[in-house]
Design a protein around this motif. Structure first.
Motif, PDB file in Angstrom:
ATOM      1  N   SER A  73       0.811  -1.222   0.000  1.00 35.24           N
ATOM      2  CA  SER A  73       0.000   0.000   0.000  1.00 35.24           C
ATOM      3  C   SER A  73       0.841   1.266   0.000  1.00 35.24           C
ATOM      4  N   ASP A  74       2.175   1.111   0.110  1.00 37.69           N
ATOM      5  CA  ASP A  74       3.035   2.288   0.185  1.00 37.69           C
ATOM      6  C   ASP A  74       4.154   2.278  -0.851  1.00 37.69           C
ATOM      7  N   ILE A  75       4.008   1.425  -1.883  1.00 31.78           N
ATOM      8  CA  ILE A  75       4.930   1.473  -3.020  1.00 31.78           C
ATOM      9  C   ILE A  75       4.109   1.429  -4.310  1.00 31.78           C
ATOM     10  N   PHE A  76       4.661   1.985  -5.376  1.00 30.67           N
ATOM     11  CA  PHE A  76       3.998   1.888  -6.680  1.00 30.67           C
ATOM     12  C   PHE A  76       5.053   1.777  -7.755  1.00 30.67           C
ATOM     13  N   PHE A  77       4.863   0.788  -8.631  1.00 29.94           N
ATOM     14  CA  PHE A  77       5.794   0.524  -9.723  1.00 29.94           C
ATOM     15  C   PHE A  77       5.068   0.729 -11.044  1.00 29.94           C
ATOM     16  N   VAL A  78       5.519   1.727 -11.811  1.00 34.65           N
ATOM     17  CA  VAL A  78       4.965   1.984 -13.138  1.00 34.65           C
ATOM     18  C   VAL A  78       5.818   1.255 -14.162  1.00 34.65           C
ATOM     19  N   ASN A  79       5.258   0.191 -14.729  1.00 35.05           N
ATOM     20  CA  ASN A  79       5.956  -0.593 -15.738  1.00 35.05           C
ATOM     21  C   ASN A  79       6.005   0.162 -17.053  1.00 35.05           C
ATOM     22  N   ASP A  80       6.955  -0.216 -17.890  1.00 33.48           N
ATOM     23  CA  ASP A  80       7.081   0.408 -19.212  1.00 33.48           C
ATOM     24  C   ASP A  80       5.829   0.182 -20.058  1.00 33.48           C
ATOM     25  N   THR A  81       5.209  -0.977 -19.904  1.00 33.22           N
ATOM     26  CA  THR A  81       3.984  -1.300 -20.655  1.00 33.22           C
ATOM     27  C   THR A  81       2.888  -1.686 -19.665  1.00 33.22           C
ATOM     28  N   PRO A  82       2.221  -0.710 -19.078  1.00 33.07           N
ATOM     29  CA  PRO A  82       1.219  -1.007 -18.052  1.00 33.07           C
ATOM     30  C   PRO A  82       0.017  -1.757 -18.615  1.00 33.07           C
ATOM     31  N   PHE A  83      -0.482  -2.706 -17.821  1.00 32.78           N
ATOM     32  CA  PHE A  83      -1.704  -3.417 -18.186  1.00 32.78           C
ATOM     33  C   PHE A  83      -2.865  -2.775 -17.441  1.00 32.78           C
ATOM     34  N   LEU A  84      -3.874  -2.327 -18.184  1.00 34.57           N
ATOM     35  CA  LEU A  84      -5.027  -1.675 -17.574  1.00 34.57           C
ATOM     36  C   LEU A  84      -6.303  -2.406 -17.987  1.00 34.57           C
ATOM     37  N   PRO A  85      -7.241  -2.559 -17.064  1.00 31.84           N
ATOM     38  CA  PRO A  85      -8.489  -3.270 -17.358  1.00 31.84           C
ATOM     39  C   PRO A  85      -9.451  -2.421 -18.182  1.00 31.84           C
ATOM     40  N   SER A  86     -10.496  -3.059 -18.685  1.00 33.84           N
ATOM     41  CA  SER A  86     -11.518  -2.354 -19.468  1.00 33.84           C
ATOM     42  C   SER A  86     -12.510  -1.687 -18.519  1.00 33.84           C
ATOM     43  N   LEU A  87     -12.044  -0.593 -17.920  1.00 33.50           N
ATOM     44  CA  LEU A  87     -12.853   0.188 -16.981  1.00 33.50           C
ATOM     45  C   LEU A  87     -12.730   1.662 -17.333  1.00 33.50           C
ATOM     46  N   THR A  88     -13.727   2.435 -16.940  1.00 30.52           N
ATOM     47  CA  THR A  88     -13.583   3.877 -17.074  1.00 30.52           C
ATOM     48  C   THR A  88     -12.600   4.359 -16.014  1.00 30.52           C
ATOM     49  N   ILE A  89     -12.027   5.522 -16.258  1.00 29.39           N
ATOM     50  CA  ILE A  89     -11.105   6.094 -15.278  1.00 29.39           C
ATOM     51  C   ILE A  89     -11.786   6.251 -13.922  1.00 29.39           C
TER      52      ILE A  89
ATOM     53  N   THR B 163     -14.266   4.552 -12.573  1.00 35.59           N
ATOM     54  CA  THR B 163     -14.448   3.262 -11.905  1.00 35.59           C
ATOM     55  C   THR B 163     -13.121   2.713 -11.391  1.00 35.59           C
ATOM     56  N   TYR B 164     -12.078   2.862 -12.180  1.00 32.61           N
ATOM     57  CA  TYR B 164     -10.749   2.405 -11.760  1.00 32.61           C
ATOM     58  C   TYR B 164     -10.340   3.093 -10.455  1.00 32.61           C
ATOM     59  N   LEU B 165     -10.565   4.387 -10.387  1.00 37.81           N
ATOM     60  CA  LEU B 165     -10.183   5.134  -9.189  1.00 37.81           C
ATOM     61  C   LEU B 165     -10.977   4.667  -7.974  1.00 37.81           C
ATOM     62  N   GLN B 166     -12.250   4.380  -8.172  1.00 37.29           N
ATOM     63  CA  GLN B 166     -13.084   3.913  -7.066  1.00 37.29           C
ATOM     64  C   GLN B 166     -12.623   2.564  -6.535  1.00 37.29           C
TER      65      GLN B 166
ATOM     66  N   GLN C  86     -13.555   8.226 -19.786  1.00 36.88           N
ATOM     67  CA  GLN C  86     -12.829   7.494 -20.824  1.00 36.88           C
ATOM     68  C   GLN C  86     -12.531   6.068 -20.364  1.00 36.88           C
ATOM     69  N   ASN C  87     -12.656   5.112 -21.305  1.00 37.92           N
ATOM     70  CA  ASN C  87     -12.341   3.720 -21.005  1.00 37.92           C
ATOM     71  C   ASN C  87     -10.837   3.506 -21.189  1.00 37.92           C
ATOM     72  N   LEU C  88     -10.210   2.937 -20.170  1.00 36.97           N
ATOM     73  CA  LEU C  88      -8.758   2.789 -20.185  1.00 36.97           C
ATOM     74  C   LEU C  88      -8.264   1.918 -21.324  1.00 36.97           C
ATOM     75  N   LYS C  89      -9.023   0.884 -21.670  1.00 36.22           N
ATOM     76  CA  LYS C  89      -8.612  -0.022 -22.737  1.00 36.22           C
ATOM     77  C   LYS C  89      -8.622   0.651 -24.109  1.00 36.22           C
ATOM     78  N   LYS C  90      -9.445   1.696 -24.242  1.00 32.53           N
ATOM     79  CA  LYS C  90      -9.568   2.368 -25.528  1.00 32.53           C
ATOM     80  C   LYS C  90      -8.604   3.540 -25.689  1.00 32.53           C
ATOM     81  N   LEU C  91      -7.834   3.810 -24.659  1.00 37.51           N
ATOM     82  CA  LEU C  91      -6.858   4.889 -24.740  1.00 37.51           C
ATOM     83  C   LEU C  91      -5.636   4.435 -25.539  1.00 37.51           C
TER      84      LEU C  91
END
Length: 273
Positions: A75-91, A93-96, A123-128
């Motif tokens: 809960s206190d680290i975050f790793f941003v990969n070069d090619t992030p995998f994001l689900p088919s959710l709106t921004i 919903t993802y935040l919630q 916006q849907n993350l998968k469509k970005l």
């Protein structure tokens, strides 16, 4: 914050990537983690984040053993990969859903950064596009306010205006009690951000120095010619003449040329600070 003791790791027993690597780093820095292809930058970040396993307690982060994946650690680290995998959710919903996993997540900061990056919550993350997805995950990472943020090639896929916004939001978002590690080949994109350089080569850390210390001891200049110039530590031909690194011999301070510095290190140039 981060401590490795005799870290040894390889994707096969016959070919080790790291052997007896020792490294410590406290909070309060934005680090540029540099190295050639295959030097182990991404692997080191994955080891620190617990995505790869090592025996014993060779790595500790905030007092935790990363590969044990303790919820308080995660809960206190975050790793941003070069090619992030994001689900088919709106921004939105993802935040919630995912914002609740991070104890210091700041939704107001998130929406401010989304505005900077010209992204909307419906916006849907998968469509970005790849670049838009990259901007979103960077915005989310910064909004978690995690003590440790690791960004692997964060500017890949970003256009020139977005790179400028990235630099702006990073500087405005990071606090003194955080540690940010940026692994990149695009060194010019982060030149004005970092306050420490770490270079990895052949499984070892071959350079580890604060930027202020570098600029205190070295000058970075462009000269028309090299004749009669003494004390040159390293030089490269460029369209403008010669890029050179010189020892400081007066009170003049120059901005560090991170690409030139990296090339000097990779060419085994002796640099005494």
């Amino acid at each position: 914050m981060i401590s490795t003791q005799n870290l040894t790791y390889g994707y096969s027993k016959k070919e080790l990537l790291f052997k007896d690597l020792n490294f410590t780093q406290s909070a309060g820095s934005i680090i540029g983690l540099l190295g050639k292809n295959g030097a182990g930058k991404s692997t080191l970040l994955k080891l620190i984040s617990g995505l790869l396993y090592v025996k014993d307690e060779q790595i500790k982060v905030n007092g935790y053993i990363p590969h044990k994946r303790d919820p308080d650690f995660l809960s206190d680290i975050f790793f941003v990969n070069d090619t992030p995998f994001l689900p088919s959710l709106t921004i939105k919903t993802y935040l919630q859903i995912y914002g609740a996993l991070y104890k210091s997540f700041d939704i107001e900061k998130m929406y401010k950064i989304l505005l900077e990056f010209e992204l909307q919550e419906d916006q849907n993350l998968k469509k970005l596009s790849h670049g838009q997805q990259k901007k979103f995950i960077i915005a989310f990472a910064l909004s978690t306010n995690c003590k440790l943020l690791m960004l692997d090639e964060p500017t890949n896929g970003l256009d020139i205006p977005s790179k400028s916004v990235f630099r702006k939001v990073l500087v405005n978002s990071v606090e003194d009690d955080q540690l940010v590690i940026i692994s990149t080949h695009q060194v010019k994109d982060v030149e004005t951000l970092i306050d420490k350089i770490i270079v990895v080569e052949n499984g070892s850390i071959v350079f580890n120095e604060d930027v202020y210390r570098i600029t205190e001891k070295l000058q970075f200049k462009i000269l028309n010619h090299l004749d009669d110039i003494s004390g040159i530590i390293y030089s490269e031909k460029s369209p403008m003449g010669y890029k050179v690194i010189l020892p400081v011999n007066n009170d003049e301070e120059t901005e560090m040329d991170i690409e030139l510095m990296f090339n000097a290190i990779c060419n085994k140039t002796e640099i005494n600070l």
